[in-house]
Design a protein around this motif. Structure first.
Motif, PDB file in Angstrom:
ATOM      1  N   VAL A 138       0.861  -1.189   0.000  1.00 56.15           N
ATOM      2  CA  VAL A 138       0.000   0.000   0.000  1.00 56.15           C
ATOM      3  C   VAL A 138       0.893   1.232   0.000  1.00 56.15           C
ATOM      4  CG1 VAL A 138      -1.759   1.306   1.254  1.00 56.15           C
ATOM      5  CG2 VAL A 138      -1.807  -1.199   1.293  1.00 56.15           C
ATOM      6  N   THR A 139       0.642   2.107  -0.946  1.00 52.24           N
ATOM      7  CA  THR A 139       1.413   3.353  -1.002  1.00 52.24           C
ATOM      8  C   THR A 139       0.479   4.538  -0.868  1.00 52.24           C
ATOM      9  OG1 THR A 139       1.286   3.420  -3.418  1.00 52.24           O
ATOM     10  CG2 THR A 139       3.211   2.342  -2.447  1.00 52.24           C
ATOM     11  N   GLU A 140       0.977   5.597  -0.290  1.00 54.26           N
ATOM     12  CA  GLU A 140       0.216   6.835  -0.122  1.00 54.26           C
ATOM     13  C   GLU A 140       1.063   8.010  -0.572  1.00 54.26           C
ATOM     14  OE1 GLU A 140      -0.902   7.092   3.943  1.00 54.26           O
ATOM     15  OE2 GLU A 140      -2.367   5.457   3.841  1.00 54.26           O
ATOM     16  N   LEU A 141       0.381   9.069  -1.023  1.00 52.63           N
ATOM     17  CA  LEU A 141       1.078  10.299  -1.380  1.00 52.63           C
ATOM     18  C   LEU A 141       1.113  11.222  -0.167  1.00 52.63           C
ATOM     19  CD1 LEU A 141      -0.134  11.301  -4.967  1.00 52.63           C
ATOM     20  CD2 LEU A 141       2.134  10.516  -4.276  1.00 52.63           C
ATOM     21  N   GLU A 142       2.259  11.747   0.115  1.00 60.91           N
ATOM     22  CA  GLU A 142       2.428  12.682   1.227  1.00 60.91           C
ATOM     23  C   GLU A 142       2.841  14.037   0.685  1.00 60.91           C
ATOM     24  OE1 GLU A 142       5.762  12.655   4.421  1.00 60.91           O
ATOM     25  OE2 GLU A 142       4.117  11.442   5.215  1.00 60.91           O
ATOM     26  N   LYS A 143       2.165  15.080   1.112  1.00 63.81           N
ATOM     27  CA  LYS A 143       2.443  16.429   0.628  1.00 63.81           C
ATOM     28  C   LYS A 143       3.621  17.029   1.385  1.00 63.81           C
ATOM     29  CE  LYS A 143       0.090  20.865  -0.098  1.00 63.81           C
ATOM     30  NZ  LYS A 143      -1.184  21.608   0.099  1.00 63.81           N
TER      31      LYS A 143
END
Length: 228
Positions: A138-143
């Motif tokens: 699972v990957t997420e985008l972090e700002k």
């Protein structure tokens, strides 16, 4: 076929991109705000009421509130009339009722020394958010905070550059505005100087390279028609 003697030769020209030119300012730390804002509307952008405020469109002010510290910061203003003005990109729909806000104008330093400006207004990175309960990765985008890079000519003992050196040492958040030639929009950013380098060689002018971190949303002002 050869051209007749004396006949002018047509000059060739190539069309290039817009040349780098802008009105660029850095703004000093604010004094303690004393001018009262008697009302802030719940609109986007928020409209401030302050009798006889004395501002003009494109001024930079510092706003401060104890009731709602989330609104504290630098703003470009778009003046409606002598008693009201818009705080650019402050969404009044999210602030509730604020009755104690005050503002002060901020001293600006014209900065003509940059020969290159690069703005990365938004950055993201991919992070691995996989847990032991996930069947697959699972990957997420972090700002991440945006950045502004400046480079150009450095003249030691120049007032604006003395100011920037001091702010770099103090790690203070200041305000930066840029209005490119040919654009009706002025953009403003709360920034912190994260690196400042200058170097020179014998017989050459000093050069500088500066990195700024953007803190919070950018401000955008239509200088021809007002709030956007």
């Amino acid at each position: 076929m050869a051209k007749a003697q004396g006949q002018p030769v047509a000059k060739r020209s190539s069309k290039r991109g817009m040349s780098f030119n802008s009105r660029t300012y850095f703004y000093d730390l604010p004094e303690t705000p004393t001018k009262e804002i008697t009302a802030l509307s719940n609109t986007k952008p928020a409209i401030a009421t302050s009798a006889g405020h004395g501002l003009k469109t494109s001024d930079v002010i510092w706003v401060e509130s104890v009731e709602n510290e989330a609104i504290n910061g630098y703003y470009l203003v778009s003046v409606s009339n002598e008693d009201t003005f818009a705080l650019m990109t402050l969404n009044g729909e999210d602030i509730g009722t604020v009755t104690d806000a005050k503002f002060t104008t901020v001293k600006g330093y014209l900065f003509c020394d940059a020969t290159s400006v690069k703005i990365a207004a938004l950055k993201t990175k991919t992070i691995d958010a996989t847990t032991i309960c996930d069947e697959g990765s699972v990957t997420e985008l972090e700002k991440e905070p945006g950045t502004i890079s400046l480079s150009g000519l450095w003249t030691p003992d120049k007032a604006v550059q003395d100011f920037l050196e001091e702010m770099a040492e103090e790690l203070e958040t200041i305000f930066f505005t840029l209005k490119p030639r040919g654009s009706k929009y002025m953009r403003g950013y709360q920034v912190k100087i994260t690196s400042l380098d200058w170097d020179g060689k014998s017989g050459d002018k000093w050069q500088f390279a500066m990195e700024l971190q953007i803190n919070g949303r950018s401000r955008k002002l239509d200088t021809t028609t007002g709030a956007k």
